[in-house]
Design a protein around this motif. Structure first.
Motif, PDB file in Angstrom:
ATOM      1  N   VAL A 188      67.148 -47.229 -97.176  1.00  0.00           N
ATOM      2  CA  VAL A 188      67.369 -48.573 -97.718  1.00  0.00           C
ATOM      3  C   VAL A 188      66.794 -48.675 -99.133  1.00  0.00           C
ATOM      4  O   VAL A 188      67.394 -49.304-100.015  1.00  0.00           O
ATOM      5  CB  VAL A 188      66.746 -49.638 -96.795  1.00  0.00           C
ATOM      6  N   ALA A 189      65.639 -48.034 -99.375  1.00  0.00           N
ATOM      7  CA  ALA A 189      65.069 -48.046-100.724  1.00  0.00           C
ATOM      8  C   ALA A 189      65.985 -47.335-101.716  1.00  0.00           C
ATOM      9  O   ALA A 189      66.138 -47.777-102.864  1.00  0.00           O
ATOM     10  CB  ALA A 189      63.691 -47.388-100.710  1.00  0.00           C
ATOM     11  N   ALA A 190      66.617 -46.219-101.296  1.00  0.00           N
ATOM     12  CA  ALA A 190      67.547 -45.507-102.182  1.00  0.00           C
ATOM     13  C   ALA A 190      68.753 -46.379-102.508  1.00  0.00           C
ATOM     14  O   ALA A 190      69.215 -46.425-103.654  1.00  0.00           O
ATOM     15  CB  ALA A 190      67.992 -44.207-101.525  1.00  0.00           C
ATOM     16  N   VAL A 191      69.264 -47.079-101.502  1.00  0.00           N
ATOM     17  CA  VAL A 191      70.385 -47.992-101.746  1.00  0.00           C
ATOM     18  C   VAL A 191      69.956 -49.113-102.682  1.00  0.00           C
ATOM     19  O   VAL A 191      70.694 -49.509-103.593  1.00  0.00           O
ATOM     20  CB  VAL A 191      70.898 -48.560-100.410  1.00  0.00           C
ATOM     21  N   GLY A 192      68.735 -49.623-102.482  1.00  0.00           N
ATOM     22  CA  GLY A 192      68.244 -50.693-103.349  1.00  0.00           C
ATOM     23  C   GLY A 192      68.101 -50.247-104.795  1.00  0.00           C
ATOM     24  O   GLY A 192      68.458 -50.988-105.721  1.00  0.00           O
ATOM     25  N   THR A 193      67.589 -49.040-105.014  1.00  0.00           N
ATOM     26  CA  THR A 193      67.467 -48.518-106.379  1.00  0.00           C
ATOM     27  C   THR A 193      68.831 -48.389-107.043  1.00  0.00           C
ATOM     28  O   THR A 193      69.001 -48.707-108.230  1.00  0.00           O
ATOM     29  CB  THR A 193      66.767 -47.149-106.355  1.00  0.00           C
ATOM     30  N   THR A 194      69.814 -47.946-106.280  1.00  0.00           N
ATOM     31  CA  THR A 194      71.168 -47.816-106.832  1.00  0.00           C
ATOM     32  C   THR A 194      71.740 -49.171-107.206  1.00  0.00           C
ATOM     33  O   THR A 194      72.325 -49.344-108.279  1.00  0.00           O
ATOM     34  CB  THR A 194      72.076 -47.120-105.808  1.00  0.00           C
ATOM     35  N   LEU A 195      71.579 -50.153-106.316  1.00  0.00           N
ATOM     36  CA  LEU A 195      72.130 -51.479-106.585  1.00  0.00           C
ATOM     37  C   LEU A 195      71.411 -52.157-107.746  1.00  0.00           C
ATOM     38  O   LEU A 195      72.035 -52.868-108.544  1.00  0.00           O
ATOM     39  CB  LEU A 195      72.028 -52.343-105.329  1.00  0.00           C
TER      40      LEU A 195
END
Length: 669
Positions: A188-195
């Motif tokens: 979820v943190a990786a997705v958040g960084t991308t967004l």
């Protein structure tokens, strides 16, 4: 002398014979021991292989690329205005950035033509204005993009929590908490960084690259073609990379989940590891998992080390090609020097957005793998909703093969509206159950629990009592047979509906960080302080009255530290507040002393008057107080009746009672 020598020779021969026989026996024992050790190692290897295979098959699913694309589109549509505004601002910022090189080319042409200084000043001022405009537009685009990313990340997190809470407990147990934890944190943190970061930067850089290429073609189509041909190296490198990146990053994510699972299991079972001397085995397992994770990371690193050198070299090729072709055209008078300089500056300027795009595309491969793991919870198996016995269609009403259930985008059948139980009666009919990779635990169990009845289930360890309680609570579904409440399969009830019908309380309890009130309101958010105090009093939690701030006392490392018995009492107080019609107690009072446990159970029975209570009894005073007692042996229900009746019958329960309580107690009671 001769006779003595003969006798000595015979004795020596006997010793030699005995020695050879002993040696043969010793060799045979060693050979047998080696064979036994080899067989044990083979069994252990087969067991570890089966365990690894079962763990692999029990892993939570991963979303397919099509599912990830649909999920991304759904998230974009949920905040479409912000996404459109970010695109528009990025386009305007990219357009403003194109004016500078073009005006610089105009300045060169004006100087070569002997133009006035005032013209050069005006063009320089225009470059400054366009640069400031680009800065402001890019900042606004980044601000809007970041807000879009944060709102979208909030939706991703909320969906993940909702899906995780909706997972059947059996699915989570088989998959392991490490995988779910890794998905909920690192992924979820990786997705958040991308967004939040990669998404806005990718939009800005893509718009800039497209506008720059368009500007080069506007200056001169031939120079534009030279620039595009110079970028072919990047295209081939990216094609090679993208074919391998998704699989590599998914494997890396799985390896990280395995590491988290092993570390979590070792930490939670540290006392067991120490008690049984399993340190070396756990260290070996951790090293193996870390080695696998290292190899997966090195593979993704190898992909990047192939991609980036080719990309760096390819940046200079378009500029060199444009300068060479521009020089030829300039010599022939087909193009001005300002146009050649502008085209070269455009392509030089193209390196920065391309660099950002390629870096973010590389990050997108990692985050898309993370997003696939996060979105994969939507594909996790749910209990198949079978029609209840009361609502089962007749053969004439059965749907034809042409009319199949609608399939959702996640790949699972859309469940029909769940049926509502007609009453609180629980029926167990012909139930058989086996855990994955194991033998049959329940073997044809038939049982009816009447509404309002207090039933105690007793039996030796391994008889299947806990497994039966899991089926009664809807955690697992039987392999064959049915477990119904009000003629509706328990495993088919929605989580909210199931919580109102049946609650299972075990000896494993969790105290949430927060106040005593927070821990109790989980069960009934609308409960008043009087209700909370009454629930605590019902389970004998007198310690709560002595807390410094009462219900507002913080629990946890920074507040009041609860011991095992206090955690159990909090869990039982939640049950009182939830007020289900059926309560299943599986060693729920095991951490309390016998006197307190019996008092708590009787207090619960008084508070839950009229409710069904099923107790998995390891202390037989629970069975003594029950309306009926069910005896289980080797996965079968062998006796069923009242305490007095079963003691008088002299069967298995009578033997348990005499062993636990003594012959005199059996007669006296």
């Amino acid at each position: 002398m001769t006779a003595r020598k003969g006798t000595d020779g015979k004795m020596s021969a006997r010793k030699t014979t005995v020695g050879k026989t002993t040696a043969r026996k010793t060799t045979a024992r060693k050979t047998s021991a080696h064979k036994t050790t080899a067989r044990n190692r083979a069994r252990e290897s087969a067991h570890e292989s089966a365990t690894a295979s079962a763990r692999k098959s029990a892993q939570l699913p991963i979303a397919e690329p099509a599912d990830v694309r649909r999920a991304a589109g759904r998230l974009i549509r949920a905040d479409g205005r912000a996404f459109a505004a970010a695109l528009a601002l990025n386009a305007l910022a990219a357009g403003a950035g194109l004016v500078g090189p073009w005006l610089l080319g105009r300045i060169i042409d004006e100087v070569r033509a002997g133009g006035d200084v005032s013209v050069v000043d005006r063009l320089a001022l225009a470059i400054l204005v366009c640069t400031v405009a680009q800065l402001l537009l890019a900042r606004s685009a980044r601000y809007v993009g970041h807000r879009f990313g944060e709102r979208t990340l909030a939706r991703v997190r909320e969906e993940f929590v909702d899906r995780a809470l909706a997972l059947p407990a059996s699915t989570v147990e088989r998959a392991g908490t490490g995988d779910l934890t890794a998905r909920g944190t690192a992924d979820v943190a990786a997705v958040g960084t991308t967004l939040r970061d990669a998404g806005p930067e990718l939009l800005i850089s893509t718009a800039q690259a497209l506008f720059i290429l368009g500007a080069v073609f506007a200056v001169d189509p031939l120079l534009g073609c030279c620039g595009m041909l110079g970028l072919l190296g990047i295209w081939f490198a990216m094609r090679w990379y993208l074919r391998r990146a998704r699989t590599a990053y998914l494997a890396e994510g799985t390896a990280n989940s395995d590491v988290a699972e092993i570390l979590a299991a070792t930490a939670s079972g540290a006392r067991t590891v120490e008690a049984f001397g399993l340190q070396r085995r756990r260290v070996t397992a951790s090293r193996d998992a870390l080695e696998t994770s290292r190899r997966r990371r090195l593979h993704t690193l190898f992909l990047r080390t192939v991609l980036w050198p080719i990309v760096e070299v390819s940046y200079t090729v378009p500029v060199v090609a444009v300068l060479l072709m521009g020089g030829v055209l300039l010599e022939r008078g087909a193009l001005s020097l300002g146009a050649v300089v502008a085209a070269a500056l455009y392509l030089r300027q193209l390196g920065e957005p391309l660099d950002t795009i390629l870096m973010r595309v590389e990050q997108l491969q990692s985050s898309s793998a993370s997003f696939a793991r996060v979105e994969g919870l939507a594909r996790a198996p749910r209990p198949a909703r079978a029609p209840s016995p009361a609502q089962a269609p007749s053969p004439a009403q059965a749907p034809s093969p042409a009319r199949r259930p609608e399939v959702s985008s996640a790949g699972s059948s859309t469940p029909a509206t769940p049926a509502t139980p007609v009453d609180d009666r629980i029926d167990v009919t012909g139930v058989r159950y086996a855990y994955p990779g194991g033998g049959e635990v329940l073997r044809g169990v038939d049982l009816t629990v009447r509404p309002g009845e207090r039933l105690a289930v007793v039996g030796p360890s391994g008889a299947g009592k806990t497994t039966l309680s899991r089926l009664l609570a809807g955690i697992d579904a039987p392999r064959t047979g049915t477990v119904t409440v009000g003629r509706v399969p328990i495993a088919d009830l929605d989580p909210e509906q199931l919580r109102r019908q049946v609650v299972l309380v075990t000896q494993e309890h969790h105290v949430f960080l927060g106040t005593v009130r927070d821990n109790l309101l989980i069960a009934e958010p609308s409960a008043t302080d009087e209700d909370l105090c009454a629930a605590l009093a019902a389970v004998g939690a007198d310690w709560a009255d002595e807390l410094p701030h009462g219900l507002d006392t913080e629990l946890g490392p920074d507040g009041h530290r609860t011991d095992g018995s206090q955690a159990q009492q909090l869990a039982l107080a939640r049950v009182v507040l939830a007020d289900p019609h059926t309560l299943i107690l599986d060693e729920a009072t095991a951490l309390l002393d016998p006197t307190t446990a019996r008092h708590t159970e009787r207090a619960l029975a008084a508070v839950l008057e009229g409710r069904t209570v099923i107790a998995i009894a390891h202390r037989l005073h629970t069975a003594h107080d029950a309306d009926r007692v069910a005896v289980m042996e080797e996965g079968r229900l062998t006796e069923l009746g009242t305490h007095d009746g079963l003691v008088a019958a002299g069967g298995a329960y009578a033997a348990l009672w005499r062993t636990w309580h003594g012959e005199s107690a059996a007669v006296g009671d």
